[in-house]
Design an enzyme around this catalytic site. Structure first.
Site, mmCIF file in Angstrom:
data_model
loop_
_atom_site.group_PDB
_atom_site.id
_atom_site.type_symbol
_atom_site.label_atom_id
_atom_site.label_comp_id
_atom_site.label_asym_id
_atom_site.label_seq_id
_atom_site.Cartn_x
_atom_site.Cartn_y
_atom_site.Cartn_z
ATOM 1 C CE1 TYR A 1 4.758 5.218 14.214
ATOM 2 C CE2 TYR A 1 4.629 7.583 14.049
ATOM 3 C CZ TYR A 1 4.958 6.277 13.630
ATOM 4 O OH TYR A 1 5.936 6.410 12.497
ATOM 5 C CE LYS B 1 6.186 -10.449 13.030
ATOM 6 N NZ LYS B 1 7.070 -11.457 12.321
ATOM 7 C CG ASP C 1 7.672 -11.096 8.835
ATOM 8 O OD1 ASP C 1 6.389 -11.099 8.575
ATOM 9 O OD2 ASP C 1 8.384 -12.211 9.191
ATOM 10 C CG ASP D 1 6.716 5.313 9.698
ATOM 11 O OD1 ASP D 1 6.703 6.263 8.892
ATOM 12 O OD2 ASP D 1 7.734 5.339 10.382
ATOM 13 C CG ASP E 1 9.390 5.573 3.973
ATOM 14 O OD1 ASP E 1 8.331 6.495 3.999
ATOM 15 O OD2 ASP E 1 10.461 6.215 4.569
#
Ligand code: IPM
Ligand code: MG
Length: 369
Positions: free
Chosen positions: A143, A194, A227, A251, A255
């Site tokens: 970000y 990751k 993932d 983020d 959600d």
């Protein structure tokens, strides 16, 4: 004992002002209990600030946000501002506030209320009793990483760049927040990155492992690729207690976790800065997880619960008012168990009610507690 606290209110765009109006009624209720009095400041942010001042957050608003004891934020954005330039889009106001306040730890609880088990898109047995805390690093990663931008290449094509970057201190400070929270919960932290693809993830994993060994040997730590974490959240969400992760994965995963609970309209978040070693103060920024929902704005049908629960988190984390925070959370549970419902969580057999009627029901519960 009456504490006087200062608060900056930033309702923002879309449904923000509507749900805020109900949160303000709850603030009035807190003041009436006599436990605290508030000095309230209010300002525009996001698209509303673009319309009035030409920028999504002004320097004066930033200065005020730094000066007050806590900030309650609504939501920003909407199709009206789709065409404004990228640097001053409504979301840039939110990102600047987070960064200027240095609130690095974004706490996003995903908790399923018993009364809402059937609203989840997952089977009831998978989500009943679900209580996850996602700790999302909030002022770093891709970000804010440099270099960033869009450049034109020699052949006339373009190249867009963003940089995922984390330093040891950035990982440590958010890691400590996650471990400290886990100690008050089920004592388990799952660190998500990751590391199989990204060096920043590899560092993240190493630093988290060392932090656990050196400072939190009593807390269980596991590591998961982002993932796989998304898959596990959809498959068996109850395996998680605290998840700690970087800005972008946080983020996405928050959600997903929010949706497991049946309504985005119910979930609050708290974003905290470092504790000042001298004054003990820490910046606190509180906002619902949902956005400005322009499609339903102005209709009086938005669910004010996430905004009101964000206020409860503010009372808990910034003002140490655990009793009042719990009272608000209890009132929400009781209203969900018996009262009417806003359209986002409607069920058969209960009347569909408006934003302000939901406020009425909550205030009535609070007055009865
Ligand atoms: C969130 C939102 C923001 C983010 C947007 C509005 C900038 O999606 O708080 O999750 O990406 O952080
Ligand atoms: Mg988001």
């Amino acid at each position: 004992m009456t504490a006087n606290k200062s608060l900056l209110l930033l309702p923002g765009d879309g449904i923000g002002p509507e749900v805020f109006a109900q949160a303000k009624r709850v603030l009035d209720w807190v003041q009436k209990t006599g436990r605290a009095s508030f000095t309230l400041h209010e300002d525009l942010v996001g698209g509303a600030a673009i319309d009035a001042y030409g920028v999504p957050v002004t320097d004066a608003t930033i200065a005020k946000a730094k000066e007050v004891d806590a900030v309650l934020f609504g939501s920003v954005g909407g199709p009206k501002w789709d065409k404004v330039s990228f640097d001053i889009r409504p979301e840039a106001g939110l990102l600047r506030l987070r960064q200027e306040l240095q609130v690095f730890a974004n706490l996003r609880p995903a908790k399923v209320f018993d009364a809402l088990v059937d609203n989840s898109s997952l089977k009831p047995e998978l989500v009943r009793g679900l209580d996850i805390m996602i700790v999302r690093e909030c002022i770093g990663g891709v970000y804010f990483g440099e270099p960033r931008g869009i450049e034109t290449l020699a052949d006339g094509t373009e190249r867009g760049v963003n940089t995922e970057v984390y330093t040891t201190p950035e990982i440590l400070r958010v890691g400590r927040v996650a471990f400290d929270l886990a100690r008050k919960r089920a004592n388990r932290v799952c660190s998500v990155e990751k590391a199989n693809v990204m060096e920043s993830g590899l560092l993240w994993r190493r630093v988290m492992a060392r932090l656990q060994a050196e400072e939190y040997p009593d807390v269980e730590l596991t590591h998961m690729y982002a993932d796989n974490c998304a898959m596990q959240l959809a498959k068996n969400p109850k395996q998680f207690d605290v998840i700690v992760t970087g800005n972008l994965f946080g983020d996405l995963l928050s959600d997903l976790a929010a949706m497991l609970t049946g309504s985005l309209g119910l979930l609050p978040s708290a974003t905290l800065g470092a504790k000042d070693p001298v004054t003990g103060r820490r910046a606190g920024f509180y906002e619902p997880i949902h956005g400005s929902a322009p499609d339903i704005a102005g209709k009086g049908v938005a669910n004010p619960i996430a905004q009101i629960l964000s206020l409860a988190l503010l009372l808990r984390y910034s003002f140490d008012m655990e009793d009042e925070a719990l009272a608000i959370e209890q009132a929400v549970e009781r209203v969900l168990a018996k009262a009417g419902r806003t359209p986002d969580i409607k069920i058969e057999g209960r009347p569909v009610i408006s934003t302000s009627e939901m406020g009425d029901a909550l205030i009535a519960e609070l007055e009865a507690i």
